[in-house]
Structures are given as structure tokens and as C-alpha cells.
Design an enzyme around this catalytic site. Structure first.
Site, short mmCIF file in Angstrom:
data_model
loop_
_atom_site.label_atom_id
_atom_site.label_comp_id
_atom_site.label_asym_id
_atom_site.label_seq_id
_atom_site.Cartn_x
_atom_site.Cartn_y
_atom_site.Cartn_z
N LYS A 13 0.65 -1.08 -0.16
CA LYS A 13 0.08 -0.01 -0.06
C LYS A 13 0.90 1.45 0.12
O LYS A 13 0.54 2.01 -0.78
CB LYS A 13 -0.87 0.02 1.33
CG LYS A 13 -1.87 -1.18 1.45
CD LYS A 13 -2.72 -1.30 2.56
CE LYS A 13 -2.05 -1.24 4.04
NZ LYS A 13 -1.23 -2.48 4.23
N ARG A 88 -9.93 0.53 9.12
CA ARG A 88 -9.37 -0.95 9.35
C ARG A 88 -10.33 -1.71 10.18
O ARG A 88 -10.09 -2.79 10.51
CB ARG A 88 -8.10 -0.56 10.25
CG ARG A 88 -6.75 -1.07 9.63
CD ARG A 88 -5.53 -0.95 10.58
NE ARG A 88 -4.36 -1.64 10.37
CZ ARG A 88 -3.43 -0.96 9.91
NH1 ARG A 88 -3.48 0.17 9.27
NH2 ARG A 88 -2.29 -1.30 9.86
N ARG A 127 11.57 -5.12 5.31
CA ARG A 127 11.11 -3.61 4.91
C ARG A 127 12.27 -2.77 5.76
O ARG A 127 12.51 -2.56 6.94
CB ARG A 127 9.93 -3.38 5.19
CG ARG A 127 9.46 -2.10 5.30
CD ARG A 127 7.99 -1.64 5.15
NE ARG A 127 7.26 -2.43 6.22
CZ ARG A 127 5.88 -2.37 6.39
NH1 ARG A 127 5.24 -1.90 5.33
NH2 ARG A 127 5.04 -2.77 7.35
N ARG A 160 13.84 1.50 10.33
CA ARG A 160 13.01 0.24 10.44
C ARG A 160 12.21 0.29 11.32
O ARG A 160 12.20 0.94 12.22
CB ARG A 160 13.94 -0.94 10.77
CG ARG A 160 14.87 -1.61 9.52
CD ARG A 160 15.67 -2.72 9.97
NE ARG A 160 16.56 -2.88 8.98
CZ ARG A 160 16.72 -3.66 7.83
NH1 ARG A 160 15.55 -4.25 7.33
NH2 ARG A 160 17.65 -3.53 6.80
#
Ligand code: ADP
Ligand code: ADP
Ligand code: ADP
Length: 214
Positions: A13, A88, A127, A160
Site C-alpha cells: 500500500k 481498518r 522492509r 526500520r
């Protein structure tokens, strides 16, 4: 244009929103980014949200509804926006609809990005993002062209997230399937839902998104 990117953590996303805002001149509204900023600034909301986010659970509807309602009133949202990570829960979806209706606005598209769970865990575990511009990278799948230098802004400071590990990811996925996946049916009934195969390459996913938006 006002749209929602709907999908589990790691679906892509943020990566796609980052591309679409450039192309369409709209803004990305990520409740996750806003909450992380509140945590970093140690605001009252940030202090409340930190432990919930670290554990991978959802922050209360009231908090995120208020954050978004205030944000969409800013002038830079006039052209449209991408909601990334919001709504959500069904309660948040109802709140979004009421909030937009009160401003005479409506959603144009809700796009569900589908990706298998094992791939999601792999993506989230690797990521990292540019601390300056938010560009999204991955340890093995999506490195900057020059090692250690952001492709988009040239800065060399990356970060991170504490919740991007396989353990917390299990809780986040469970929250997604329990609380968020019912939104697929909710928006399908409203006739504005599309879905794309988020397992494809980043470029292919962008092309598929643009085909829906054009
Ligand atoms: P991802 O991009 O991996 O899906 P996010 O950055 O959107 O994750 O969210 C990180 C965390 O922030 C979530 O696990 C949750 O604790 C909190 N959060 C973000 N958006 C919401 C929301 N709309 N409702 C409740 N909690 C949220
Ligand atoms: P989300 O915002 O949905 O949590 P991100 O956009 O942050 O997801 O992407 C999660 C990770 O997966 C990042 O490391 C990103 O570089 C990588 N990624 C995103 N889209 C793809 C894709 N289509 N193929 C492979 N890796 C991807
Ligand atoms: P547990 O086995 O601890 O009770 P769950 O059954 O809630 O946990 O979910 C285990 C994992 O299975 C989740 O983290 C998620 O990845 C996946 N999962 C759960 N529900 C669904 C669903 N409806 N669709 C797809 N995957 C799901």
C-alpha cells in the site's frame, strides 16, 4: 480523486501510494505514519498508542477517526487523497462515510491488494524506509540503485519499524483478517470495490492500479 488502498501489512500500500501521489497530485494519508510521528513526538496520543502498536494490535477507533477527520480538512487534501491503512474496522468505515458525507464528498475507489501470507511475512521482515522522504525499500527485493542512498531524494538515512518482525506480524495479520477483511464485503456492497493481484512486481501493480483509476 479519493481512494482507499485496502490490504494486509506488507501488501504494498505505501509503495504504491508513494507512486500514485506523484502521478495524480493527491496526498497519502497513512494513519500508521501519523501514529508513528505521534509516538516519536511523545504526544498524548503517541504515548497511548506506542505499546498497542509495538504489540501489533489496533489503536482505538476514536483516536484514528479523530486524526483523519482533522487531516482531511487541511488545504493539501482538496485535490483528493489516498487512505493507506485506514479505515481498518467496520466502525472506522462508517465513520469515514459519515465524515465525507458531512463535507459533501465521497469515495471514488476502494482497491483491495491481495498477497499470500508467507510473502507478506517475507516483505515486512526485510522492509526499511528513507527517514527523509518515506520511500520504501526491501533488503533483498527492492534495494536502492546505489547502496545506502535513497533513489528518490538522495539522503542516506534509513529506518526500520519495531513491529516489522515475524512474531509481531502474526498478531497484525490476525487483526487484519478479523477486523479489516470484513471491509471487503462492506465496500463490495457499495459498488466501489476492485481488487488487484499484489503478488506481481511493483511496476505491474502500479500499472494495474492505474488501469482501475483511469
Ligand atoms: P502496515 O503498513 O504494515 O499495514 P501501518 O503502518 O498501517 O502498518 O500500521 C502500524 C500500526 O499502527 C498498526 O499495527 C496499528 O497498531 C496502528 N494503526 C495504523 N492505522 C490504524 C487504524 N486505522 N486503526 C487502528 N490502528 C491503526
Ligand atoms: P504496506 O504499506 O502495505 O504495509 P509496503 O508498501 O511498505 O506495504 O511494502 C512492504 C515491503 O514489501 C517493502 O519492503 C516493499 O519494498 C516490498 N514490496 C512492496 N510491493 C512489492 C511488490 N509488488 N513486490 C515485491 N516487494 C514489494
Ligand atoms: P491461531 O492459530 O493462533 O488461532 P489464527 O487462526 O487467528 O491464529 O490465524 C493464524 C494465521 O492464519 C493468521 O496470522 C493469518 O495469517 C492466517 N489467517 C487467519 N484467518 C484468515 C483468513 N480468514 N484468511 C486467510 N488467512 C487467515
Amino acid at each position: 480523486m479519493r481512494l482507499i488502498l485496502l490490504g494486509p501489512p506488507g501488501a504494498g500500500k505505501g509503495t504504491q501510494a508513494h507512486r500514485l501521489i506523484v502521478k495524480y497530485g493527491i496526498v497519502q494519508l497513512s494513519t500508521g505514519d501519523m501514529l508513528r510521528a505521534a509516538v516519536a513526538a511523545k504526544t498524548e496520543i503517541g504515548l497511548k498508542a506506542k505499546s498497542v502498536m509495538d504489540a501489533g494490535s489496533l489503536v482505538s477507533d476514536d483516536i484514528v477517526n479523530a486524526i483523519i477527520a482533522e487531516r482531511v480538512d487541511q488545504p493539501d487534501c482538496a485535490n483528493g487523497f489516498i487512505l493507506d491503512g485506514y479505515p481498518r474496522t467496520l466502525q472506522q468505515a462508517d465513520s469515514t462515510e459519515a465524515m465525507l458525507r458531512s463535507k459533501g464528498l465521497k469515495l471514488d475507489h476502494v482497491i483491495e491488494m491481495r498477497v499470500d501470507d508467507d510473502v507478506l511475512v517475507h516483505r515486512v521482515s526485510g522492509r526499511y524506509t528513507c527517514a527523509n522522504c518515506g520511500a520504501v525499500y526491501h533488503d533483498t527485493d527492492r534495494k536502492p540503485r546505489t547502496e545506502g542512498v535513497c533513489d528518490d531524494c538522495g539522503h542516506s538515512n534509513f529506518k526500520r519499524r519495531p513491529d516489522d518482525n515475524a512474531d509481531v506480524m502474526r498478531t497484525r495479520l490476525r487483526a487484519y483478517y478479523k477486523e479489516t477483511s470484513p471491509l471487503v464485503g462492506y465496500y463490495h456492497c457499495k459498488g466501489i470495490l476492485s481488487f488487484i493481484d499484489g503478488m506481481k512486481s511493483i511496476d505491474e501493480v502500479t500499472a494495474d492500479l492505474q488501469a482501475i483509476l483511469e
